[in-house]
Scaffold this motif. Structure first.
Motif, mmCIF file in Angstrom:
data_model
loop_
_atom_site.group_PDB
_atom_site.id
_atom_site.type_symbol
_atom_site.label_atom_id
_atom_site.label_comp_id
_atom_site.label_asym_id
_atom_site.label_seq_id
_atom_site.Cartn_x
_atom_site.Cartn_y
_atom_site.Cartn_z
ATOM 1 N N UNK A 259 0.814 -1.211 0.000
ATOM 2 C CA UNK A 259 0.000 0.000 0.000
ATOM 3 C C UNK A 259 0.851 1.266 0.000
ATOM 4 N N UNK A 260 1.901 1.290 0.802
ATOM 5 C CA UNK A 260 2.699 2.511 0.957
ATOM 6 C C UNK A 260 4.127 2.371 0.460
ATOM 7 N N UNK A 261 4.509 1.194 -0.058
ATOM 8 C CA UNK A 261 5.893 1.010 -0.486
ATOM 9 C C UNK A 261 5.987 0.032 -1.649
ATOM 10 N N UNK A 262 7.059 0.213 -2.408
ATOM 11 C CA UNK A 262 7.397 -0.697 -3.506
ATOM 12 C C UNK A 262 8.877 -1.031 -3.369
ATOM 13 N N UNK A 263 9.190 -2.337 -3.369
ATOM 14 C CA UNK A 263 10.583 -2.776 -3.362
ATOM 15 C C UNK A 263 10.922 -3.264 -4.762
ATOM 16 N N UNK A 264 11.908 -2.627 -5.387
ATOM 17 C CA UNK A 264 12.302 -2.975 -6.755
ATOM 18 C C UNK A 264 13.673 -3.629 -6.754
ATOM 19 N N UNK A 265 13.839 -4.655 -7.579
ATOM 20 C CA UNK A 265 15.132 -5.313 -7.747
ATOM 21 C C UNK A 265 15.323 -5.700 -9.196
ATOM 22 N N UNK A 266 16.543 -5.558 -9.667
ATOM 23 C CA UNK A 266 16.886 -6.015 -11.008
ATOM 24 C C UNK A 266 18.235 -6.739 -10.949
ATOM 25 N N UNK A 267 18.460 -7.636 -11.887
ATOM 26 C CA UNK A 267 19.707 -8.407 -11.944
ATOM 27 C C UNK A 267 20.739 -7.601 -12.724
ATOM 28 N N UNK A 268 21.877 -7.345 -12.096
ATOM 29 C CA UNK A 268 22.924 -6.554 -12.744
ATOM 30 C C UNK A 268 24.083 -7.406 -13.253
ATOM 31 N N UNK B 171 23.492 -11.315 -9.236
ATOM 32 C CA UNK B 171 23.750 -10.154 -8.379
ATOM 33 C C UNK B 171 22.610 -9.163 -8.603
ATOM 34 N N UNK B 172 21.964 -8.764 -7.511
ATOM 35 C CA UNK B 172 20.806 -7.884 -7.603
ATOM 36 C C UNK B 172 21.148 -6.483 -7.113
ATOM 37 N N UNK B 173 20.468 -5.530 -7.694
ATOM 38 C CA UNK B 173 20.496 -4.165 -7.153
ATOM 39 C C UNK B 173 19.050 -3.771 -6.869
ATOM 40 N N UNK B 174 18.811 -3.313 -5.658
ATOM 41 C CA UNK B 174 17.442 -2.992 -5.274
ATOM 42 C C UNK B 174 17.318 -1.625 -4.646
ATOM 43 N N UNK B 175 16.072 -1.165 -4.586
ATOM 44 C CA UNK B 175 15.792 0.130 -3.965
ATOM 45 C C UNK B 175 14.332 0.153 -3.522
ATOM 46 N N UNK B 176 14.053 0.893 -2.446
ATOM 47 C CA UNK B 176 12.711 1.037 -1.920
ATOM 48 C C UNK B 176 12.131 2.376 -2.371
ATOM 49 N N UNK B 177 10.857 2.366 -2.724
ATOM 50 C CA UNK B 177 10.161 3.573 -3.160
ATOM 51 C C UNK B 177 8.829 3.670 -2.435
ATOM 52 N N UNK B 178 8.296 4.886 -2.383
ATOM 53 C CA UNK B 178 6.939 5.082 -1.891
ATOM 54 C C UNK B 178 5.949 4.811 -3.011
ATOM 55 N N UNK B 179 4.675 5.046 -2.744
ATOM 56 C CA UNK B 179 3.648 4.772 -3.754
ATOM 57 C C UNK B 179 2.893 6.030 -4.187
ATOM 58 N N UNK B 180 3.333 7.196 -3.729
ATOM 59 C CA UNK B 180 2.768 8.428 -4.269
ATOM 60 C C UNK B 180 3.197 8.558 -5.726
ATOM 61 N N UNK B 181 2.458 9.349 -6.488
ATOM 62 C CA UNK B 181 2.761 9.476 -7.915
ATOM 63 C C UNK B 181 4.196 9.934 -8.147
ATOM 64 N N UNK B 182 4.661 10.885 -7.352
ATOM 65 C CA UNK B 182 6.038 11.369 -7.515
ATOM 66 C C UNK B 182 7.050 10.247 -7.251
ATOM 67 N N UNK C 240 13.381 -10.415 -0.860
ATOM 68 C CA UNK C 240 13.434 -11.723 -1.517
ATOM 69 C C UNK C 240 12.342 -11.873 -2.566
ATOM 70 N N UNK C 241 11.143 -11.359 -2.245
ATOM 71 C CA UNK C 241 10.027 -11.481 -3.185
ATOM 72 C C UNK C 241 10.314 -10.747 -4.483
ATOM 73 N N UNK C 242 10.832 -9.541 -4.376
ATOM 74 C CA UNK C 242 11.103 -8.775 -5.595
ATOM 75 C C UNK C 242 12.250 -9.398 -6.394
ATOM 76 N N UNK C 243 13.263 -9.937 -5.701
ATOM 77 C CA UNK C 243 14.359 -10.606 -6.408
ATOM 78 C C UNK C 243 13.864 -11.876 -7.102
ATOM 79 N N UNK C 244 12.990 -12.604 -6.426
ATOM 80 C CA UNK C 244 12.438 -13.824 -7.001
ATOM 81 C C UNK C 244 11.626 -13.518 -8.259
ATOM 82 N N UNK C 245 10.848 -12.460 -8.213
ATOM 83 C CA UNK C 245 10.074 -12.052 -9.383
ATOM 84 C C UNK C 245 10.995 -11.656 -10.530
ATOM 85 N N UNK C 246 12.062 -10.937 -10.195
ATOM 86 C CA UNK C 246 13.019 -10.530 -11.228
ATOM 87 C C UNK C 246 13.663 -11.767 -11.876
#
Length: 275
Positions: free
Chosen positions: A15-24, A33-44, A102-108
């Motif tokens: 609801x209030x956060x998104x965890x993103x990961x991609x394989x580098x 090897x993953x690189x990840x970052x946390x984001x909010x869910x507001x439009x900005x 782990x969930x975001x890495x698994x999806x990636x």
């Protein structure tokens, strides 16, 4: 395994956060090897997420269809990436190791190797139509709930109109209910408000209107009728708006309407759901 989408990312959406990961890349042992970052869910915040994904050369993005929370993310990213909204059951992580990271890495990882199946997400015009038809259906359901509450209130007041009338919201019934709410107590005068074939049941109506109708019942019934009237007006506005939105699908709606048992409203809902 064969790599299908080398520039993929996984998003774990809340609801209030998104965890993103991609394989580098891969380490010396061949592990991703993953690189990840946390984001909010507001439009900005989601625009920052889009910039981060583009900066990492991502072309394909996977996320689970979690309630309504995936929709804001989809709205921002759909024109920039190939998006896979997947069933959470199909992308289930290893038990005991479930974290947002782990969930975001698994999806990636699943996305990279082409192991995910995307859910059907209709184009924007159809999504808007679907939202409208579902909102209208919710209002119709709410109207039905209010009508049931009206019937329960009448039963509690010994008013047995439903034993004589098939439609408690018909013109005749509505006139009698309005008279009750206005303080009318003469059952003969109220039964005389019957229209058409119901006039042959005036004696039954008189008996049905003899009740234990108190001031409390009068207030409750009056408020329920006001709410039902308001919903009727809203549903009529929805009908007009949906009819306009269905103009591009006019032939499909007309064709579905030829099926026995399928009316215009059902045809519009079918088009909204499956295109």
């Amino acid at each position: 395994m064969q790599v299908h989408y080398p520039h993929s990312a996984g998003l774990d959406v809340h609801k209030a956060s998104v965890v993103a990961n991609c394989i580098t890349g891969c380490d010396e042992q061949g592990n991703e090897v993953y690189e990840g970052k946390h984001f909010g869910t507001m439009t900005r915040d989601l625009l920052e997420l889009a910039d981060w994904l583009q900066a990492h050369g991502v072309t394909h993005v996977a996320m689970e269809s979690t309630g309504e929370y995936w929709k804001p993310v989809y709205n921002i990213l759909e024109d920039l990436f190939t998006l896979f909204v997947v069933n959470a059951h199909h992308a289930k992580n290893v038990p005991g190791r479930k974290t947002d990271e782990n969930d975001s890495q698994w999806l990636a990882k699943l996305m990279t190797f082409g192991l995910l199946s995307a859910s059907f997400i209709p184009p924007p015009g159809q999504r808007e139509l679907r939202e409208m038809t579902r909102a209208r259906a919710s209002m119709v359901k709410e109207r039905t709930n209010l009508t049931n509450r009206l019937q329960k209130t009448l039963e509690g007041a010994n008013i047995k109109l439903t034993c004589v009338l098939t439609d408690i919201q018909g013109k005749s019934a509505r006139s009698m209910l309005s008279a009750l709410v206005a303080g009318q107590t003469d059952t003969k005068e109220m039964a005389d408000l019957a229209l058409g074939r119901l006039r042959s049941k005036k004696a039954d109506l008189e008996r049905a209107l003899e009740g234990h109708f108190k001031e409390t019942h009068r207030f409750i019934v009056g408020e329920l009728l006001i709410q039902i009237d308001g919903l009727d007006e809203s549903i009529a506005r929805f009908d007009a708006q949906i009819e306009t939105m269905c103009l591009p699908f006019e032939r499909a709606v007309a064709h579905l309407d030829t099926i026995p048992g399928v009316g215009t409203t059902a045809a519009e809902q079918i088009v909204a759901e499956i295109g």
